[in-house]
Write a protein that holds these residues in place. Structure first.
Motif, PDB file in Angstrom:
ATOM      1  N   ASP A   1      35.760  40.468  39.273  1.00 24.39           N
ATOM      2  CA  ASP A   1      35.646  40.779  40.557  1.00 24.39           C
ATOM      3  C   ASP A   1      34.804  41.762  41.206  1.00 24.39           C
ATOM      4  O   ASP A   1      34.291  42.524  40.026  1.00 24.39           O
ATOM      5  CB  ASP A   1      37.180  41.716  40.955  1.00 24.39           C
ATOM      6  N   PRO A   2      34.248  41.896  42.188  1.00 27.08           N
ATOM      7  CA  PRO A   2      33.263  42.775  42.742  1.00 27.08           C
ATOM      8  C   PRO A   2      33.417  44.061  42.306  1.00 27.08           C
ATOM      9  O   PRO A   2      34.725  44.541  42.610  1.00 27.08           O
ATOM     10  CB  PRO A   2      33.065  42.455  44.085  1.00 27.08           C
ATOM     11  N   GLN A   3      32.338  45.011  41.989  1.00 26.81           N
ATOM     12  CA  GLN A   3      32.627  46.370  41.971  1.00 26.81           C
ATOM     13  C   GLN A   3      33.618  46.781  40.650  1.00 26.81           C
ATOM     14  O   GLN A   3      33.790  47.961  40.443  1.00 26.81           O
ATOM     15  CB  GLN A   3      33.173  47.161  43.208  1.00 26.81           C
ATOM     16  N   ARG A   4      33.722  45.626  39.869  1.00 23.85           N
ATOM     17  CA  ARG A   4      34.862  46.038  38.651  1.00 23.85           C
ATOM     18  C   ARG A   4      33.797  46.387  37.587  1.00 23.85           C
ATOM     19  O   ARG A   4      32.449  45.952  37.367  1.00 23.85           O
ATOM     20  CB  ARG A   4      35.724  44.923  38.483  1.00 23.85           C
ATOM     21  N   LEU A   5      34.330  47.187  36.576  1.00 22.11           N
ATOM     22  CA  LEU A   5      33.686  47.437  35.261  1.00 22.11           C
ATOM     23  C   LEU A   5      33.493  46.227  34.230  1.00 22.11           C
ATOM     24  O   LEU A   5      34.401  45.388  34.315  1.00 22.11           O
ATOM     25  CB  LEU A   5      34.075  48.725  34.502  1.00 22.11           C
ATOM     26  N   SER A   6      32.519  46.090  33.432  1.00 19.76           N
ATOM     27  CA  SER A   6      32.337  45.015  32.611  1.00 19.76           C
ATOM     28  C   SER A   6      31.773  45.591  31.180  1.00 19.76           C
ATOM     29  O   SER A   6      30.796  46.105  31.259  1.00 19.76           O
ATOM     30  CB  SER A   6      31.667  44.095  33.111  1.00 19.76           C
ATOM     31  N   ALA A   7      32.511  45.271  30.144  1.00 21.93           N
ATOM     32  CA  ALA A   7      31.937  45.552  28.722  1.00 21.93           C
ATOM     33  C   ALA A   7      30.809  44.745  28.312  1.00 21.93           C
ATOM     34  O   ALA A   7      30.178  44.991  27.392  1.00 21.93           O
ATOM     35  CB  ALA A   7      32.932  45.686  28.007  1.00 21.93           C
ATOM     36  N   PHE A   8      30.690  43.556  29.059  1.00 18.60           N
ATOM     37  CA  PHE A   8      29.737  42.570  28.647  1.00 18.60           C
ATOM     38  C   PHE A   8      28.566  43.136  28.613  1.00 18.60           C
ATOM     39  O   PHE A   8      27.368  42.867  27.939  1.00 18.60           O
ATOM     40  CB  PHE A   8      29.982  41.310  29.376  1.00 18.60           C
TER      41      PHE A   8
ATOM     42  N   ASP B   1      25.111  48.389  30.773  1.00 17.72           N
ATOM     43  CA  ASP B   1      25.230  49.640  31.744  1.00 17.72           C
ATOM     44  C   ASP B   1      26.743  49.713  32.145  1.00 17.72           C
ATOM     45  O   ASP B   1      27.150  50.454  32.866  1.00 17.72           O
ATOM     46  CB  ASP B   1      24.300  49.496  33.005  1.00 17.72           C
ATOM     47  N   GLY B   2      27.695  48.784  31.810  1.00 20.94           N
ATOM     48  CA  GLY B   2      29.139  48.621  32.171  1.00 20.94           C
ATOM     49  C   GLY B   2      29.479  48.121  33.313  1.00 20.94           C
ATOM     50  O   GLY B   2      30.465  48.194  34.001  1.00 20.94           O
ATOM     51  N   HIS B   3      28.461  47.821  34.263  1.00 21.02           N
ATOM     52  CA  HIS B   3      28.630  47.207  35.581  1.00 21.02           C
ATOM     53  C   HIS B   3      28.895  45.841  35.594  1.00 21.02           C
ATOM     54  O   HIS B   3      28.136  45.125  34.980  1.00 21.02           O
ATOM     55  CB  HIS B   3      27.584  47.657  36.731  1.00 21.02           C
ATOM     56  N   GLY B   4      29.870  45.366  36.336  1.00 19.24           N
ATOM     57  CA  GLY B   4      29.756  44.097  36.481  1.00 19.24           C
ATOM     58  C   GLY B   4      28.881  43.252  37.434  1.00 19.24           C
ATOM     59  O   GLY B   4      28.632  42.034  37.137  1.00 19.24           O
ATOM     60  N   MET B   5      28.627  44.039  38.515  1.00 17.66           N
ATOM     61  CA  MET B   5      27.444  43.468  39.316  1.00 17.66           C
ATOM     62  C   MET B   5      26.166  43.750  38.914  1.00 17.66           C
ATOM     63  O   MET B   5      25.917  44.994  38.418  1.00 17.66           O
ATOM     64  CB  MET B   5      27.725  43.808  40.891  1.00 17.66           C
ATOM     65  N   GLN B   6      25.345  42.783  38.743  1.00 20.89           N
ATOM     66  CA  GLN B   6      24.058  43.043  38.391  1.00 20.89           C
ATOM     67  C   GLN B   6      22.876  42.692  39.317  1.00 20.89           C
ATOM     68  O   GLN B   6      22.967  41.718  40.025  1.00 20.89           O
ATOM     69  CB  GLN B   6      23.602  42.433  36.850  1.00 20.89           C
TER      70      GLN B   6
END
Length: 376
Positions: free
Chosen positions: A231-238, A241-246
Motif C-alpha cells: 500500500d502507499p506510504q507503507r514500509l517495505s523491507a525489500f 531505505d525501508g520505504h515502499g514508495m520509490q
C-alpha cells in the motif's frame, strides 16, 4: 424370430480368414457390416467399405473457428468496446493476440477431436453394447476375429445373415438380441452422463482443495493464496531505505514527457517551436491559454489580472517589447519550469500544448502591435 435382433456375429480363426470372408458377406444381405478384432488389421477399413474418418476435417474447421473467435473477441474488446492504448501499441495489435488465438484454436480443436470422436462418430455413451454380452467376447479380446452383420432397420433378416456368415466360413454363429442396446441420446443416458461429469468436477475440486491444505507451500498454490501487495506510504523491507514508495530510476523518462535538454533559461533560447503555425494549433493554444494563463496575464496577455489585489504578485505583460523579443525556447522554459510567482505548468500541460500556447501568445503580440503591412 420373435425378438428383434441387434446383429448376427460369427467367429474366424485368423485375420486372413476374416479378410477373405468380408467380400463374400458384403452386400449379400441388408445390414451394416462390422468387424471386431483383438488388434488392428491393415486394410480392414477399406475392405469393410468404411469411409475415411472425418475427424481431421472437423478438427481443422473448428480450429479455424476457434482462432477466428479469439481474434474477433480480442479486437472487439481492445479496439471497440474498451479501447485502451497499452505500451504505445495500436488498438488492433494482432501480434499481441497470437497467444490467446493459439490457445483458443487448440481448445476448439481438442474438444472437437475428443467429443466429435466419442459422441458423433462412436455414438458414445453406449452403455451395455450387445457385443460385450455375447459369448464370443472372450475369444474376440484374445485371439479370435469376429464379423457381424448389424441391423439398420426393422427389415433386417437374422436367418439370412446367419446363412451368409456360415457360407463365408464363420463359426459359432450367434444372434445378439437388441434388448441390451441403449440409445445414447435418451434422457436417461444424458442424465447419467451429466451426473458423471458433475461427480468428476466435485471429486477433482475436493482433491485440489485437499492438496492445497496439505501442501500450501508448493507452487503454484502458494502464489495463488499468498499475493502480497504494498500500500502507499507503507514500509517495505525489500528496499534498502525501508520505504515502499520509490523514486523513478535516475534517467527515467516518462512516455510522452521528454526532458527539455537544456539546463537554464539562457540555454533554452536555442529551442525551436516544432509545431506549425496553423489554425488548428492556434485554436489549441487559445484554449489552453484561456484555461491556464488568462487568469493572471489577462485575456489579451496585457498583464491585467482577473485576480484581486490579495494576489500580491504582478503578472508579466506579454505584449511588452521585452517578451516580444523573448525567443520561443525561453518562454517554453518559463512555462515548463516556472519563474518568480508563476508555478511550473509541466504537470498540467503537454509539450505540444505549451508550444501551441507560445504560437497563440505570438498571435496576441502581433495583434496588439500590428505593423503597417498587417493593416493592408
Amino acid at each position: 424370430m420373435s425378438e428383434r435382433a441387434f446383429a448376427v456375429l460369427g467367429l474366424f480363426d485368423t485375420a486372413d480368414a476374416l479378410m477373405e470372408a468380408i467380400p463374400r458377406v458384403r452386400g449379400k444381405v441388408s445390414g451394416r457390416l462390422e468387424a471386431y478384432t483383438p488388434y488392428p488389421i491393415h486394410g480392414l477399413d477399406e475392405a469393410l467399405g468404411l469411409r475415411r474418418s472425418p475427424i481431421g476435417g472437423m478438427v481443422m474447421i473448428m480450429g479455424a473457428v476457434g482462432a477466428a473467435t479469439a481474434l474477433v473477441f480480442q479486437w472487439w474488446m481492445s479496439a471497440v468496446d474498451y479501447p485502451l492504448i497499452t505500451g504505445g501499441k495500436a488498438l488492433f495489435s494482432w501480434q499481441a493476440f497470437v497467444p490467446i488465438l493459439f490457445e483458443l484454436m487448440v481448445l476448439f480443436a481438442t474438444f472437437t477431436a475428443g467429443l466429435g470422436m466419442l459422441l458423433l462418430l462412436n455414438k458414445l455413451p453406449f452403455f451395455g453394447h450387445p457385443v460385450l454380452h455375447s459369448r464370443a467376447i472372450r475369444a474376440i479380446t484374445r485371439d479370435r476375429f469376429a464379423l457381424a452383420l448389424e441391423a439398420e432397420d426393422a427389415t433386417f433378416d437374422a436367418d439370412a445373415a446367419r446363412a451368409v456368415l456360415e457360407a463365408a466360413g464363420g463359426t459359432e454363429i450367434e444372434v445378439l438380441p437388441a434388448s441390451g442396446a441403449f440409445d445414447p441420446f435418451t434422457s436417461q443416458v444424458l442424465l447419467r452422463s451429466l451426473s458423471g461429469i458433475l461427480a468428476a468436477c466435485v471429486v477433482s475440486g475436493l482433491i485440489t482443495y485437499g492438496a492445497v491444505k496439505l501442501f500450501p507451500v508448493l507452487p503454484p498454490m502458494s502464489h495463488m493464496e499468498d499475493q502480497p501487495r504494498l500500500d502507499p506510504q507503507r514500509l517495505s523491507a525489500f528496499f534498502k531505505d525501508g520505504h515502499g514508495m520509490q523514486l523513478p530510476v535516475k534517467g527515467t523518462v516518462a512516455r510522452g514527457h521528454m526532458p527539455i535538454g537544456v539546463g537554464s533559461q539562457e540555454e533554452a533560447a536555442i529551442l525551436v517551436n516544432p509545431l506549425p503555425r496553423d489554425r488548428q494549433v492556434l485554436e489549441r493554444g487559445r484554449k489552453v491559454f484561456n484555461i491556464r494563463c488568462s487568469v493572471c496575464h489577462g485575456a489579451t496577455g496585457n498583464g491585467v489580472s482577473t485576480l484581486t489585489a490579495a494576489y500580491g504578485a504582478k503578472p508579466a505583460n506579454l505584449l511588452s517589447k521585452q517578451f516580444r523579443d523573448y525567443p520561443d525556447g525561453t518562454i517554453y522554459w518559463v512555462i515548463t519550469k516556472g519563474k518568480n510567482s508563476m508555478p511550473s505548468y509541466a504537470a498540467d500541460t503537454s509539450e505540444d500544448e505549451r508550444w501551441a500556447v507560445i504560437h497563440y501568445v505570438r498571435a496576441l503580440q502581433r495583434a496588439q502591435n500590428a505593423k503597417d503591412e498587417d493593416l493592408r
